[in-house]
Design a protein around this motif. Sequence first.
Motif, PDB file in Angstrom:
ATOM      1  N   ALA A 167       0.838  -1.207   0.000  1.00  0.00           N
ATOM      2  CA  ALA A 167       0.000   0.000   0.000  1.00  0.00           C
ATOM      3  C   ALA A 167       0.869   1.251   0.000  1.00  0.00           C
ATOM      4  CB  ALA A 167      -0.936  -0.001   1.201  1.00  0.00           C
ATOM      5  N   ARG A 168       1.933   1.251   0.803  1.00  0.00           N
ATOM      6  CA  ARG A 168       2.829   2.414   0.862  1.00  0.00           C
ATOM      7  C   ARG A 168       3.453   2.668  -0.521  1.00  0.00           C
ATOM      8  NH1 ARG A 168       5.760   5.282   4.648  1.00  0.00           N
ATOM      9  NH2 ARG A 168       5.232   3.910   6.363  1.00  0.00           N
ATOM     10  N   ARG A 191       2.293   1.766  -3.474  1.00  0.00           N
ATOM     11  CA  ARG A 191       1.258   2.222  -4.407  1.00  0.00           C
ATOM     12  C   ARG A 191       0.970   3.710  -4.195  1.00  0.00           C
ATOM     13  NH1 ARG A 191      -2.442   0.602  -7.844  1.00  0.00           N
ATOM     14  NH2 ARG A 191      -4.341   1.823  -8.013  1.00  0.00           N
ATOM     15  N   HIS A 192       0.876   4.123  -2.940  1.00  0.00           N
ATOM     16  CA  HIS A 192       0.648   5.529  -2.640  1.00  0.00           C
ATOM     17  C   HIS A 192       1.810   6.381  -3.152  1.00  0.00           C
ATOM     18  CE1 HIS A 192      -2.574   4.087  -0.092  1.00  0.00           C
ATOM     19  NE2 HIS A 192      -2.920   5.328   0.191  1.00  0.00           N
ATOM     20  N   GLY A 193       3.030   5.894  -2.948  1.00  0.00           N
ATOM     21  CA  GLY A 193       4.205   6.635  -3.398  1.00  0.00           C
ATOM     22  C   GLY A 193       4.221   6.837  -4.905  1.00  0.00           C
ATOM     23  N   LYS A 194       3.831   5.792  -5.652  1.00  0.00           N
ATOM     24  CA  LYS A 194       3.823   5.893  -7.112  1.00  0.00           C
ATOM     25  C   LYS A 194       2.826   6.936  -7.608  1.00  0.00           C
ATOM     26  CE  LYS A 194       5.395   1.233  -8.178  1.00  0.00           C
ATOM     27  NZ  LYS A 194       5.004  -0.090  -8.700  1.00  0.00           N
ATOM     28  N   SER A 195       1.723   7.111  -6.884  1.00  0.00           N
ATOM     29  CA  SER A 195       0.715   8.074  -7.322  1.00  0.00           C
ATOM     30  C   SER A 195       0.912   9.450  -6.684  1.00  0.00           C
ATOM     31  CB  SER A 195      -0.693   7.560  -7.020  1.00  0.00           C
ATOM     32  OG  SER A 195      -0.943   7.577  -5.627  1.00  0.00           O
ATOM     33  N   GLY A 196       1.915   9.579  -5.815  1.00  0.00           N
ATOM     34  CA  GLY A 196       2.147  10.864  -5.152  1.00  0.00           C
ATOM     35  C   GLY A 196       1.155  11.137  -4.039  1.00  0.00           C
ATOM     36  N   THR A 197       0.540  10.101  -3.510  1.00  0.00           N
ATOM     37  CA  THR A 197      -0.466  10.243  -2.454  1.00  0.00           C
ATOM     38  C   THR A 197       0.182   9.981  -1.101  1.00  0.00           C
ATOM     39  OG1 THR A 197      -2.113   9.436  -4.016  1.00  0.00           O
ATOM     40  CG2 THR A 197      -2.759   9.478  -1.720  1.00  0.00           C
ATOM     41  N   GLN A 198      -0.171  10.785  -0.121  1.00  0.00           N
ATOM     42  CA  GLN A 198       0.423  10.690   1.207  1.00  0.00           C
ATOM     43  C   GLN A 198      -0.007   9.406   1.927  1.00  0.00           C
ATOM     44  OE1 GLN A 198       2.696  12.902   2.274  1.00  0.00           O
ATOM     45  NE2 GLN A 198       2.459  13.979   0.339  1.00  0.00           N
ATOM     46  N   PHE A 199       0.912   8.852   2.737  1.00  0.00           N
ATOM     47  CA  PHE A 199       0.665   7.599   3.460  1.00  0.00           C
ATOM     48  C   PHE A 199       1.373   7.693   4.802  1.00  0.00           C
ATOM     49  CE2 PHE A 199       1.561   3.223   4.662  1.00  0.00           C
ATOM     50  CZ  PHE A 199       0.408   2.552   4.305  1.00  0.00           C
ATOM     51  N   LEU A 200       0.663   7.337   5.847  1.00  0.00           N
ATOM     52  CA  LEU A 200       1.213   7.367   7.196  1.00  0.00           C
ATOM     53  C   LEU A 200       0.943   6.020   7.857  1.00  0.00           C
ATOM     54  CD1 LEU A 200       2.608   9.382   9.135  1.00  0.00           C
ATOM     55  CD2 LEU A 200       0.339  10.002   9.943  1.00  0.00           C
ATOM     56  N   ASP A 201       1.997   5.339   8.293  1.00  0.00           N
ATOM     57  CA  ASP A 201       1.902   4.021   8.917  1.00  0.00           C
ATOM     58  C   ASP A 201       1.996   4.180  10.431  1.00  0.00           C
ATOM     59  OD1 ASP A 201       2.031   1.324   9.576  1.00  0.00           O
ATOM     60  OD2 ASP A 201       4.051   1.044   8.785  1.00  0.00           O
ATOM     61  N   ILE A 202       0.914   3.834  11.127  1.00  0.00           N
ATOM     62  CA  ILE A 202       0.863   3.981  12.579  1.00  0.00           C
ATOM     63  C   ILE A 202       0.618   2.629  13.214  1.00  0.00           C
ATOM     64  CG2 ILE A 202      -0.394   5.017  14.507  1.00  0.00           C
ATOM     65  CD1 ILE A 202      -0.931   7.407  12.702  1.00  0.00           C
TER      66      ILE A 202
END
Length: 167
Positions: free
Chosen positions: A82-83, A85-96
């Motif tokens: 998921a991280r 995939r988010h990176g490829k689209s330029g979408t922010q991702f936060l893993d908590i």
Amino acid sequence: MPMYAKPCACGVTVWLTGSPGDGAVPLAHALADLLRSAGQQVAVLEAKEPRRAGLTAEVLARNGMLVLVTCTPDHPQDCDTARKRHGKSGTQFLDIRVAPPPSDTPKADLPPHAPDFVVPADTPETERPALLLELLTERRFLVRRPLENHSQPSVPREPRRTPRSWT
């Protein structure tokens, strides 16, 4: 003709990982309630199928939503997928990571990667949503509105564009 996703800074996926009983699901719903009361667009996904939830979260976040995904640590590769995939689209991702009490942490439950933030096990459940609100504000996923109640965060929005009239 190849199509590329345009980066979007207006949405974010918050991936909450915790074992059953650690409080990740109630935390996600409590945080969502706070954000909705402040007028935010929020989605909560309880990931029965983490890979599918990661895809759905990325699409929603790319389109401006704040997405809270809860999942167990059984499949850490899904969080990594998921991280990416988010990176490829330029979408922010936060893993908590929602930490269990130290005595309840079996070795198999420890993630192989370092999360962006760990909710300490000794944090009372009633204080956890405020802790995450503060984190989201510090990371600039939320901003405080200057002329309104400072306890109500908001997601930065671009001004609406009105279409030109054709004459």
